[in-house]
Enzyme design. Structure first.
Site, PDB file in Angstrom:
ATOM      1  CD  GLU A   1      42.709  38.161  48.338  1.00 27.43           C
ATOM      2  OE1 GLU A   1      42.877  39.056  49.145  1.00 27.43           O
ATOM      3  OE2 GLU A   1      42.152  36.626  48.354  1.00 27.43           O
TER       4      GLU A   1
ATOM      5  CB  CYS B   1      39.549  48.776  51.419  1.00 30.11           C
ATOM      6  SG  CYS B   1      40.866  48.718  49.605  1.00 30.11           S
TER       7      CYS B   1
ATOM      8  CG  HIS C   1      41.616  43.381  46.155  1.00 29.94           C
ATOM      9  ND1 HIS C   1      42.626  42.798  47.638  1.00 29.94           N
ATOM     10  CD2 HIS C   1      41.697  41.809  45.905  1.00 29.94           C
ATOM     11  CE1 HIS C   1      42.552  42.531  48.519  1.00 29.94           C
ATOM     12  NE2 HIS C   1      42.726  41.324  47.456  1.00 29.94           N
TER      13      HIS C   1
ATOM     14  CB  SER D   1      50.839  46.679  52.311  1.00 29.31           C
ATOM     15  OG  SER D   1      50.804  46.102  53.272  1.00 29.31           O
TER      16      SER D   1
ATOM     17  CG  ASN E   1      39.642  41.904  50.742  1.00 26.38           C
ATOM     18  OD1 ASN E   1      40.545  43.257  51.735  1.00 26.38           O
ATOM     19  ND2 ASN E   1      39.331  42.148  49.713  1.00 26.38           N
TER      20      ASN E   1
ATOM     21  CB  SER F   1      52.867  44.411  60.281  1.00 26.55           C
ATOM     22  OG  SER F   1      53.468  44.949  61.468  1.00 26.55           O
TER      23      SER F   1
END
Length: 448
Positions: free
Chosen positions: A174, A371, A250, A28, A110, A19
């Site tokens: 985060e 991640c 990040h 992303s 995260n 999305s």
């Protein structure tokens, strides 16, 4: 070894989709509205977990969350049955539904910040779930994250799981994506390195101009206080604002560490020499020898680092004292990055081996190997106190693959998020998963 760095990887959820929700994360936003394959995504993650467990590394699993998050949609005014809430959100506010259906909890770097017992005042392992306040779709994660962590680390004499920090921009947190720990041994006192993007209360400090600074100095300091860390245990460093504006949302997109080694880019931090010197000095006081491996801009640009996720990798300590670096396939197909890695391994330095994994489904949404995992340093007694059903082994790998085959779709497009049946499928999957992982009731639909 008497202590270990255990990796707990996020299991990709049934609603994995593209999305494009994470402004500042180039991958992303660049793949927004593409069709995803949740079944393949989950299996790619499981393959990585199993491969590392087979190599002798301690590996666990973190469960995904219930999505779409109907409770959040109700708080935003969508009413009716669960199916009606989803249908109305799909019709009236598809962007909000996409956020409520995100499977972003898969990126467990995260999930929380973790301090091992060797560093904390009460000699317990401390967890603070991240409030992820910068993005709505992630800000709704921490209540479930806390329940899952408490179900995994349920011995309160050994583990403390805090509430998230106040959900406000001044304390934007985060989690471990902006936190690294250095030590001589995993059960020895070490130096916890907190990296922030900006100071919320000091407008005079540098900050990025284009993309948001998601982690604040004030959040780092608050987590350190909650965990009972001393001044000698802590170093605070600021990300280079220009590097954030190139897509380094990040710190784990521009550096990665393990034990006494930091693998980082030349443009990772402001006042980089001073920051590294402080880590070196403080680690030496605990009997450690800090090793900084710096990648020059002339060999790998920031843009190439972001494209390949060279630094969104895992450093894993082998039995021989050398390190293995786990990278995504994108590193191998980025020529200058792969040339650098070959040179790195041949250099005789602390990083002696490269392992490549295909994580394309996660990578297209902006998350690489780093991640996908939460690192927790545990001594033998603490590891024995972890819920054993979440630890990866042959039986769990087979069970979870069969579970994925039974419950996951192999294609989700943006319009599929409005299908009320997707929520039914997700709940059925998670209800079974809590039994497999021995978590008990941790999801809203189970708690009433």
């Amino acid at each position: 070894m008497n202590a270990y760095e255990v990796n707990f990887d996020g299991l990709v959820g049934p609603t994995h989709n593209y999305s494009g929700l994470s402004y500042g994360n180039v991958a992303s936003t660049g793949n927004q509205n593409a069709a995803s394959n949740p079944k393949l995504a989950a299996k790619q993650g499981l393959q990585k977990m199993k491969a590392l467990a087979d190599l002798g590394f301690k590996q666990g699993v973190l469960a995904p969350h219930e999505r779409p998050d109907v409770a959040s949609l109700r708080r935003l005014g969508f009413a009716g049955s669960d199916a009606e809430v989803v249908a109305r959100a799909a019709k009236e506010a598809p962007a909000i539904l996409a956020a409520a259906a995100s499977a972003s909890c898969m990126w467990t770097a995260n999930a929380a910040t973790v301090s091992p017992s060797a560093d904390t005042a009460d000699r317990r392992v401390h967890f603070t779930p991240a409030n992820l306040n910068n993005k709505f779709h992630r800000s709704i994660e921490h209540p479930t994250t806390r329940r899952v962590l408490k179900a995994m680390f349920n011995d309160e004499s050994r583990f403390a799981v805090h509430e998230a920090l106040p959900a406000q921009m001044h304390f934007g947190d985060e989690g471990a994506a902006n936190h690294t720990r250095f030590c001589a041994e995993y059960d020895a006192p070490g130096v916890e390195f907190f990296v922030y993007g900006a100071s919320a209360f000091d407008a005079g400090r540098p900050k990025p101009a284009k993309f948001p600074a998601r982690q604040t100095l004030e959040a780092c300091e608050a987590v350190a206080r909650l965990h009972g860390l001393s001044e000698g245990n802590v170093v605070y460093g600021q990300q280079d604002p220009d590097t954030i504006d190139k897509g380094v949302f990040h710190n784990d997109v521009i550096s990665v560490g393990n034990r006494n080694v930091l693998f980082h880019h030349q443009r990772a931090f402001l006042d980089q020499a001073s920051v590294l010197s402080e880590i070196d000095r403080k680690l030496e006081a605990f009997g450690g020898r800090f090793v900084a491996v710096e990648v020059p801009e002339a060999e790998v640009s920031v843009e190439e680092a972001v494209k390949s996720y060279l630094f969104n990798s895992q450093l894993l300590l082998r039995a021989d004292g050398k390190m293995t670096i786990v990278v995504p396939e994108e590193c191998r197909v980025t020529p200058r990055v792969w040339a650098y890695l070959e040179k790195l391994v041949a250099s005789g330095g602390p990083i002696a081996e490269v392992k490549v994994f295909d994580l394309k489904q996660s990578m297209q949404n902006g998350g690489g190997p780093a991640c996908l995992r939460l690192r927790v340093a545990l001594n033998e007694a603490e590891l024995a106190a972890v819920n054993p059903k979440v630890m990866m082994n042959d039986a769990l790998f087979a069970t979870l693959n069969t579970w994925v085959d039974r419950h996951y779709r192999d294609r989700i497009s943006p319009e599929d998020l409005g299908d009320p049946q997707l929520l039914v499928e997700c709940r059925a999957a998670l209800d079974e998963l809590t039994g497999i992982l021995g978590l008990g009731p941790v999801y809203p639909f189970q708690l009433g």
